[in-house]
Design an enzyme around this catalytic site. Structure first.
Site: not given
Ligand code: AMP
Length: 302
Positions: A36, A39
């Protein structure tokens, strides 16, 4: 820039080495996919700091508990690749589980202390899964700048400490949480929410915003700051895991009877239906997730 998909550790390691061998810096964005805009904000930051960006997609089994959502976690590789192409990602590393956890593996990486509070007690072994997979990704990528989101604040602090303690040649960068217009933090798990659940989930950014307002008005008493937020969370009917004020560096929860200093982490985790959501603000540092109603009303006065 063309995008290359790497499925094996050997391929991705070779590609990362090739980037460095030409004197260029590598940027790394570890994710679990279902990408999204949050990311993609990490990708943009990585691009500003490195000549080539690699994004990893791996739904890491060891960070999920037995009753959690590993099996149903959204897997959208084709769309993710398209988004990566548009965002200028050069390499996607999307390994199978057996590549990251070779037959007979027995090793876990554990960071002490920082994992004891907040999500730690509610998700036993979760952070060991996170630090194990991230250290493996760093072992494959080699020297680089790695970008993470502050949405997963505790995870970011744990990874920073692991990187420092293990002397890994990785620069860690943490970025602010990207939110929808209504204040809800973007998350791959938002896809699970029905329209009614999504509405109730807004109680989280409302609660965080109430705490930001109280803090901005000079409130430092932990009990009062929490009270300001709990009213909102109650209205959303969330099943809370925790709503905790803690030291933003060591993540130690602050006693209810005390007062906080000029920076305070307020972190919330809870279930809306079957979906577990987390969010946080650092009071004294982050803006309110939702601009206050009062301000909007005042702003619209003639
Ligand atoms: P995930 O795919 O949920 O494991 O997240 C991958 C990376 O994206 C991690 O470093 C998360 O902290 C970051 N992330 C997830 N959601 C957000 C968001 N809304 N804003 C900024 N970074 C995000």
């Amino acid at each position: 820039m063309t995008l290359t998909l790497h499925r094996t550790v050997a391929e991705f390691r070779r590609a990362a080495e090739a980037v460095r061998s030409t004197g260029k810096r590598l940027g790394l964005v570890p994710t679990m996919g279902a990408l999204h805009a949050g990311h993609l904000s990490l990708v943009a930051e990585a691009r500003s700091r490195a000549a080539e960006v690699a994004l990893t997609i791996f739904v890491n089994p060891t960070q999920f508990g037995p009753n959690e959502d590993f099996a149903r976690y959204p897997r959208t590789l084709e769309r993710d690749l398209e988004l990566c192409r548009e965002a200028g990602v050069a390499h996607v590393f999307a390994p199978e589980a057996r590549e990251m956890y070779p037959e007979g593996e027995r090793t876990r990486v554990h960071v002490d202390g920082l994992t004891a509070a907040l999500c730690g007690p509610h998700r036993p072994n979760h952070f060991d899964g996170v630090t194990t997979i991230v250290s493996k990704l760093f072992a494959v990528s080699g020297e680089c700048v790695a970008v993470f989101g502050r949405k997963d604040y505790q995870q970011l602090k744990v990874i920073e400490r692991m990187t420092r303690d293990l002397l890994l040649p990785i620069e860690i960068v943490g970025l602010p949480t990207l939110r929808d217009a209504d204040g809800l933090a973007l998350s791959s798990r938002n896809a699970y929410l029905s329209a009614e659940e999504r509405e109730r989930a807004l109680s989280i950014p409302r609660a965080l915003s109430a705490a930001v307002s109280a803090f901005a008005a000079g409130e430092r008493r932990i009990a009062r700051l929490k009270q300001a937020a709990l009213g909102e969370l109650g209205a959303g009917g969330l099943r809370l895991d925790y709503a905790t004020l803690a030291d933003p560096d060591e993540l130690l929860p602050l006693p209810e009877g005390g007062s906080g200093g000029e920076r305070l982490l307020f972190a919330v985790a809870g279930f809306v239906g079957k979906t577990r959501l987390i969010d946080n603000v650092v009071l004294g540092e982050d803006p309110a997730p939702i601009a206050s109603q009062k301000k909007l009303e005042q702003g619209s006065l003639p």
